[in-house]
Design a protein around this motif. Structure first.
Motif, mmCIF file in Angstrom:
data_model
loop_
_atom_site.group_PDB
_atom_site.id
_atom_site.type_symbol
_atom_site.label_atom_id
_atom_site.label_comp_id
_atom_site.label_asym_id
_atom_site.label_seq_id
_atom_site.Cartn_x
_atom_site.Cartn_y
_atom_site.Cartn_z
ATOM 1 N N LEU A 66 0.838 -1.201 0.000
ATOM 2 C CA LEU A 66 0.000 0.000 0.000
ATOM 3 C C LEU A 66 0.871 1.248 0.000
ATOM 4 C CD1 LEU A 66 -2.692 -1.017 2.644
ATOM 5 C CD2 LEU A 66 -3.060 -0.742 0.181
ATOM 6 N N GLN A 67 1.880 1.257 0.853
ATOM 7 C CA GLN A 67 2.772 2.415 0.938
ATOM 8 C C GLN A 67 3.531 2.627 -0.360
ATOM 9 O OE1 GLN A 67 5.268 2.409 4.432
ATOM 10 N NE2 GLN A 67 3.585 1.759 5.737
ATOM 11 N N ALA A 68 4.004 1.546 -0.965
ATOM 12 C CA ALA A 68 4.776 1.657 -2.204
ATOM 13 C C ALA A 68 3.939 2.233 -3.342
ATOM 14 C CB ALA A 68 5.319 0.282 -2.603
ATOM 15 N N ARG A 69 2.612 2.084 -3.252
ATOM 16 C CA ARG A 69 1.721 2.552 -4.303
ATOM 17 C C ARG A 69 0.883 3.760 -3.868
ATOM 18 N NH1 ARG A 69 3.155 -2.423 -4.357
ATOM 19 N NH2 ARG A 69 3.474 -3.569 -6.296
ATOM 20 N N ALA A 70 1.248 4.328 -2.726
ATOM 21 C CA ALA A 70 0.588 5.524 -2.185
ATOM 22 C C ALA A 70 -0.922 5.354 -2.067
ATOM 23 C CB ALA A 70 0.936 6.754 -3.029
ATOM 24 N N LEU A 71 -1.343 4.200 -1.554
ATOM 25 C CA LEU A 71 -2.764 3.924 -1.334
ATOM 26 C C LEU A 71 -3.035 3.878 0.164
ATOM 27 C CD1 LEU A 71 -3.197 1.075 -3.969
ATOM 28 C CD2 LEU A 71 -4.109 3.397 -4.135
ATOM 29 N N ASN A 72 -4.230 4.298 0.567
ATOM 30 C CA ASN A 72 -4.539 4.268 2.001
ATOM 31 C C ASN A 72 -5.089 2.916 2.446
ATOM 32 O OD1 ASN A 72 -7.252 4.192 1.292
ATOM 33 N ND2 ASN A 72 -7.667 6.281 1.898
ATOM 34 N N GLY A 73 -5.546 2.104 1.517
ATOM 35 C CA GLY A 73 -5.970 0.750 1.855
ATOM 36 C C GLY A 73 -7.434 0.584 2.180
ATOM 37 N N GLU A 74 -8.192 1.660 2.287
ATOM 38 C CA GLU A 74 -9.623 1.540 2.576
ATOM 39 C C GLU A 74 -10.290 0.725 1.480
ATOM 40 O OE1 GLU A 74 -11.395 2.951 5.188
ATOM 41 O OE2 GLU A 74 -9.560 3.646 6.098
ATOM 42 N N PRO A 75 -11.122 -0.185 1.723
ATOM 43 C CA PRO A 75 -11.716 -0.609 2.981
ATOM 44 C C PRO A 75 -11.000 -1.788 3.649
ATOM 45 C CG PRO A 75 -12.903 -1.634 1.202
ATOM 46 C CD PRO A 75 -11.805 -0.797 0.581
ATOM 47 N N ALA A 76 -9.802 -2.114 3.177
ATOM 48 C CA ALA A 76 -9.064 -3.249 3.735
ATOM 49 C C ALA A 76 -8.354 -2.866 5.026
ATOM 50 C CB ALA A 76 -8.042 -3.764 2.723
ATOM 51 N N GLN A 77 -8.037 -3.866 5.794
ATOM 52 C CA GLN A 77 -7.212 -3.682 6.993
ATOM 53 C C GLN A 77 -5.762 -3.888 6.584
ATOM 54 O OE1 GLN A 77 -8.226 -6.269 10.260
ATOM 55 N NE2 GLN A 77 -6.215 -6.033 11.173
ATOM 56 N N ALA A 78 -4.916 -2.900 6.809
ATOM 57 C CA ALA A 78 -3.502 -3.006 6.466
ATOM 58 C C ALA A 78 -2.807 -3.933 7.464
ATOM 59 C CB ALA A 78 -2.847 -1.633 6.476
ATOM 60 N N VAL A 79 -1.979 -4.838 6.930
ATOM 61 C CA VAL A 79 -1.237 -5.772 7.778
ATOM 62 C C VAL A 79 0.233 -5.760 7.379
ATOM 63 C CG1 VAL A 79 -3.204 -7.295 8.228
ATOM 64 C CG2 VAL A 79 -1.733 -7.754 6.275
ATOM 65 N N ASP A 80 1.108 -5.958 8.370
ATOM 66 C CA ASP A 80 2.534 -6.082 8.087
ATOM 67 C C ASP A 80 2.857 -7.571 7.912
ATOM 68 O OD1 ASP A 80 2.437 -7.052 10.696
ATOM 69 O OD2 ASP A 80 3.543 -5.369 11.558
ATOM 70 N N TYR A 81 4.127 -7.889 7.701
ATOM 71 C CA TYR A 81 4.491 -9.284 7.460
ATOM 72 C C TYR A 81 4.218 -10.202 8.653
ATOM 73 C CZ TYR A 81 6.341 -8.367 2.839
ATOM 74 O OH TYR A 81 6.443 -8.040 1.520
ATOM 75 N N PRO A 82 4.508 -9.792 9.890
ATOM 76 C CA PRO A 82 4.152 -10.662 11.020
ATOM 77 C C PRO A 82 2.644 -10.934 11.099
ATOM 78 C CG PRO A 82 5.785 -9.064 11.731
ATOM 79 C CD PRO A 82 5.350 -8.663 10.340
#
Length: 98
Positions: A66-82
């Motif tokens: 999401l960050q690499a593509r400058a998207l906020n991610g709505e309506p998804a929940q952003a998750v990291d690798y862990p």
């Protein structure tokens, strides 16, 4: 049996996302990563399909993508690798749409 579906291809290049949404079970989750996060662009046809699928609490997107593509991610929940690993363990199986 619950499944975490993982899609990494752009929703504008093929029908993987549409096929996945047709097969998604009531308790299944969907994780978007790589170019698949473009499906979260507000107002786009893929985003409208995701909203219509009523995936609240079951739609995730990899934060790094999401960050690499400058998207906020709505309506998804952003998750990291862990958190991705935790999701993989929470569901009975993982299906990667290659």
């Amino acid at each position: 049996m619950t499944t975490l579906h993982v899609i990494s291809h752009s929703p504008f290049g093929d029908e993987r996302l549409a096929s996945c949404l047709r097969l998604l079970g009531q308790d299944d989750g969907l994780l978007l990563c790589g170019d698949a996060v473009y499906a979260l662009r507000a107002g786009s046809e893929p985003c409208n399909k995701l909203l219509a699928a009523n995936l609240e609490g079951r739609l995730y997107a990899l934060d790094e993508d999401l960050q690499a593509r400058a998207l906020n991610g709505e309506p998804a929940q952003a998750v990291d690798y862990p958190a991705f690993v935790e999701l993989s363990l929470r569901f009975d199986k993982v299906n990667t749409w290659l």
